[in-house]
Design a protein around this motif. Structure first.
Motif, PDB file in Angstrom:
ATOM      1  N   ALA A   1      17.160  15.851 -16.356  1.00 42.25           N
ATOM      2  CA  ALA A   1      17.141  17.141 -15.655  1.00 42.25           C
ATOM      3  C   ALA A   1      17.247  18.287 -16.657  1.00 42.25           C
ATOM      4  N   PRO A   2      16.493  19.363 -16.436  1.00 44.74           N
ATOM      5  CA  PRO A   2      16.590  20.525 -17.332  1.00 44.74           C
ATOM      6  C   PRO A   2      18.015  21.067 -17.342  1.00 44.74           C
ATOM      7  N   ARG A   3      18.460  21.502 -18.489  1.00 43.60           N
ATOM      8  CA  ARG A   3      19.801  22.088 -18.574  1.00 43.60           C
ATOM      9  C   ARG A   3      19.814  23.190 -19.618  1.00 43.60           C
ATOM     10  N   GLN A   4      20.773  24.079 -19.467  1.00 37.61           N
ATOM     11  CA  GLN A   4      20.930  25.205 -20.377  1.00 37.61           C
ATOM     12  C   GLN A   4      22.307  25.131 -21.031  1.00 37.61           C
ATOM     13  N   VAL A   5      22.329  25.218 -22.340  1.00 38.71           N
ATOM     14  CA  VAL A   5      23.577  25.228 -23.095  1.00 38.71           C
ATOM     15  C   VAL A   5      23.815  26.645 -23.603  1.00 38.71           C
ATOM     16  N   VAL A   6      24.999  27.169 -23.351  1.00 37.24           N
ATOM     17  CA  VAL A   6      25.340  28.536 -23.765  1.00 37.24           C
ATOM     18  C   VAL A   6      26.435  28.468 -24.830  1.00 37.24           C
ATOM     19  N   LEU A   7      26.130  28.926 -26.023  1.00 40.67           N
ATOM     20  CA  LEU A   7      27.102  28.975 -27.112  1.00 40.67           C
ATOM     21  C   LEU A   7      27.849  30.300 -27.070  1.00 40.67           C
ATOM     22  N   GLN A   8      29.102  30.274 -27.476  1.00 39.84           N
ATOM     23  CA  GLN A   8      29.910  31.494 -27.448  1.00 39.84           C
ATOM     24  C   GLN A   8      29.854  32.220 -28.787  1.00 39.84           C
ATOM     25  N   PRO A   9      29.739  33.559 -28.766  1.00 40.09           N
ATOM     26  CA  PRO A   9      29.609  34.340 -30.005  1.00 40.09           C
ATOM     27  C   PRO A   9      30.943  34.509 -30.719  1.00 40.09           C
ATOM     28  N   ASN A  10      30.857  34.981 -31.944  1.00 36.44           N
ATOM     29  CA  ASN A  10      32.054  35.239 -32.735  1.00 36.44           C
ATOM     30  C   ASN A  10      31.908  36.601 -33.405  1.00 36.44           C
ATOM     31  N   LEU A  11      32.742  37.561 -33.002  1.00 38.47           N
ATOM     32  CA  LEU A  11      32.688  38.905 -33.572  1.00 38.47           C
ATOM     33  C   LEU A  11      33.402  38.920 -34.922  1.00 38.47           C
ATOM     34  N   LEU A  12      32.652  39.249 -35.971  1.00 35.32           N
ATOM     35  CA  LEU A  12      33.209  39.320 -37.319  1.00 35.32           C
ATOM     36  C   LEU A  12      33.463  40.782 -37.666  1.00 35.32           C
ATOM     37  N   ILE A  13      34.711  41.143 -37.709  1.00 36.87           N
ATOM     38  CA  ILE A  13      35.091  42.550 -37.911  1.00 36.87           C
ATOM     39  C   ILE A  13      35.217  42.843 -39.403  1.00 36.87           C
ATOM     40  N   ARG A  14      34.432  43.838 -39.837  1.00 36.60           N
ATOM     41  CA  ARG A  14      34.471  44.262 -41.241  1.00 36.60           C
ATOM     42  C   ARG A  14      34.689  45.778 -41.314  1.00 36.60           C
ATOM     43  N   GLU A  15      34.549  46.333 -42.518  1.00 37.02           N
ATOM     44  CA  GLU A  15      34.969  47.726 -42.745  1.00 37.02           C
ATOM     45  C   GLU A  15      34.183  48.768 -41.955  1.00 37.02           C
ATOM     46  N   SER A  16      32.953  48.477 -41.569  1.00 35.52           N
ATOM     47  CA  SER A  16      32.117  49.507 -40.936  1.00 35.52           C
ATOM     48  C   SER A  16      32.626  49.966 -39.581  1.00 35.52           C
ATOM     49  N   SER A  17      33.556  49.197 -38.987  1.00 35.70           N
ATOM     50  CA  SER A  17      34.045  49.575 -37.652  1.00 35.70           C
ATOM     51  C   SER A  17      35.543  49.785 -37.595  1.00 35.70           C
ATOM     52  N   LEU A  18      36.245  49.547 -38.695  1.00 26.15           N
ATOM     53  CA  LEU A  18      37.707  49.638 -38.678  1.00 26.15           C
ATOM     54  C   LEU A  18      38.159  51.084 -38.806  1.00 26.15           C
ATOM     55  N   ARG A  19      37.905  51.832 -37.750  1.00 21.08           N
ATOM     56  CA  ARG A  19      38.158  53.270 -37.762  1.00 21.08           C
ATOM     57  C   ARG A  19      39.644  53.604 -37.650  1.00 21.08           C
ATOM     58  N   SER A  20      40.363  52.864 -36.843  1.00 22.84           N
ATOM     59  CA  SER A  20      41.777  53.186 -36.633  1.00 22.84           C
ATOM     60  C   SER A  20      42.582  52.996 -37.899  1.00 22.84           C
ATOM     61  N   SER A  21      42.273  51.948 -38.683  1.00 19.59           N
ATOM     62  CA  SER A  21      43.006  51.734 -39.929  1.00 19.59           C
ATOM     63  C   SER A  21      42.721  52.861 -40.921  1.00 19.59           C
ATOM     64  N   VAL A  22      41.468  53.364 -40.912  1.00 19.77           N
ATOM     65  CA  VAL A  22      41.110  54.479 -41.784  1.00 19.77           C
ATOM     66  C   VAL A  22      41.873  55.736 -41.379  1.00 19.77           C
ATOM     67  N   LEU A  23      41.968  55.975 -40.046  1.00 17.54           N
ATOM     68  CA  LEU A  23      42.669  57.149 -39.553  1.00 17.54           C
ATOM     69  C   LEU A  23      44.153  57.080 -39.891  1.00 17.54           C
ATOM     70  N   GLN A  24      44.736  55.874 -39.806  1.00 19.86           N
ATOM     71  CA  GLN A  24      46.148  55.715 -40.131  1.00 19.86           C
ATOM     72  C   GLN A  24      46.398  56.013 -41.605  1.00 19.86           C
ATOM     73  N   GLU A  25      45.482  55.536 -42.477  1.00 19.39           N
ATOM     74  CA  GLU A  25      45.633  55.791 -43.908  1.00 19.39           C
ATOM     75  C   GLU A  25      45.513  57.286 -44.208  1.00 19.39           C
ATOM     76  N   THR A  26      44.617  57.976 -43.449  1.00 20.95           N
ATOM     77  CA  THR A  26      44.425  59.410 -43.657  1.00 20.95           C
ATOM     78  C   THR A  26      45.699  60.181 -43.295  1.00 20.95           C
ATOM     79  N   LYS A  27      46.364  59.728 -42.189  1.00 24.74           N
ATOM     80  CA  LYS A  27      47.584  60.410 -41.746  1.00 24.74           C
ATOM     81  C   LYS A  27      48.703  60.245 -42.754  1.00 24.74           C
ATOM     82  N   VAL A  28      48.759  59.029 -43.387  1.00 29.81           N
ATOM     83  CA  VAL A  28      49.778  58.788 -44.395  1.00 29.81           C
ATOM     84  C   VAL A  28      49.506  59.650 -45.634  1.00 29.81           C
TER      85      VAL A  28
END
Length: 348
Positions: free
Chosen positions: A321-348
């Motif tokens: 029987a036909p079937r569909q397999v769905v794999l789950q993604p993995n978000l890899l967080i790097r520097e281009s989106s880490l805005r809050s950590s940058v803002l915290q460093e700026t405040k310090v």
């Protein structure tokens, strides 16, 4: 120099033996004397005879070859999917014939015709950006050739397919940007007739809705997602919505184009504009800053797809029987989106 390739008939003629005797000698058949085997093998070496493995396999009812059609092998995604396919296929004793459609529907159809003419035992297929008509696939079904789609698929319960949960990947990426303090998030989207692009866009839209943020058409740009499309899209987005503070792109290639425009405008990443993409390309770790991206589990997709295909080949396409397999993604967080950590460093 002669380009004639020695055949079994050539060996038989020179040795004054029947073709069947030569064939059995080459196969080390017990009914052929050692002396005859020695004569056959010595001449075969002299003439550089190479057995026709395809013909031998076809006599047994199989070519032991799988066909793969991909939109392209530029970048990391499809190359790694193919690597996963080849790993499992080779372990199972199959060769792999790879064709590229180069995002062209007509070429995709020619690829399939080539594979059918080569009498492959099964086909793995990922659709091109320009494919809208699936009529040519009927010939595959008519011949009862097993087929499995992967990544870009025909959306039907009647086909077997392996996909990523693209919706979830888009949703998680945009939620991450919102949690970094971004409120005006643009989207570089792809053709909406493709399941992957449409699902990533829907994940983007639903993440905004979840956090009570509006879906602003001025913050959305659709294209074919090449680098130049990313540049053009980013120029338009900044003209229409100068307040934008983040970009979620349907792929990383377009995001690199957007990054070039952002830097040229003197905007800082991620302080002024945070970035998140999709596909986790090799170059993501080489950009400055490194790009946040959704990993698509490429090799696993290839391995899973070919395992499904081998099951169809061994059991018969009408018995599984036909079937569909769905794999789950993995978000890899790097520097281009880490805005809050940058803002915290700026405040310090």
């Amino acid at each position: 120099m002669s380009t004639h390739r020695a055949s079994i008939s050539d060996l038989a003629a020179q040795l004054n033996l029947s073709v069947s005797t030569v064939s059995r000698a080459l196969s080390d058949h017990s009914r052929i004397s050692d002396a005859t085997k020695k004569r056959v093998w010595e001449l075969a070496r002299q003439l550089n005879y190479q057995p026709n493995q395809l013909a031998a396999a076809l006599r047994k009812g199989r070519s032991n070859t799988l066909g793969v059609v991909v939109p392209h092998i530029d970048g990391q995604f499809f190359a790694l999917v193919v690597k996963g396919i080849e790993t499992i296929a080779n372990q199972a004793g199959f060769n792999v014939m790879i064709c590229q459609s180069n995002e062209d529907a007509a070429q995709e159809q020619k690829n399939v015709e080539t594979l059918l003419n080569a009498q492959v035992d099964g086909i793995l297929l990922s659709l091109s950006l320009s494919t809208h008509d699936f009529g040519y696939l009927e010939e595959i079904r008519r011949r009862d050739i097993p087929m499995v789609f992967f990544d870009r698929v025909v959306e039907s319960k009647e086909v077997s397919a392996v996909v990523l949960n693209d919706y979830q990947g888009g949703y998680e990426a945009v939620c991450h940007l919102i949690e970094q303090g971004c409120r005006h998030i643009a989207h570089l989207g792809g053709p909406q007739h493709l399941n992957i692009c449409r699902n990533r866009y829907q994940g983007y839209a639903d993440a905004l809705q979840h956090y009570g943020l509006p879906l602003d058409p001025a913050l959305v740009s659709f294209s074919d997602l090449r680098i130049q499309d990313g540049r053009q899209g980013m120029e338009c987005l900044l003209a229409q919505a100068p307040q934008l503070d983040a970009v979620f792109s349907c792929n990383d290639l377009a995001l690199v184009g957007a990054m070039q425009v952002i830097k040229r405008r003197g905007l800082r990443i991620p302080q002024d504009v945070a970035l998140a993409g999709f596909s986790n390309e090799l170059f993501d770790s080489l950009t400055e800053p490194m790009l946040t991206s959704v990993d698509q589990r490429c090799e696993e997709m290839g391995r899973t797809a070919v395992q499904m295909l081998l099951e169809l080949i061994n059991e018969g396409p009408t018995k599984v029987a036909p079937r569909q397999v769905v794999l789950q993604p993995n978000l890899l967080i790097r520097e281009s989106s880490l805005r809050s950590s940058v803002l915290q460093e700026t405040k310090v």
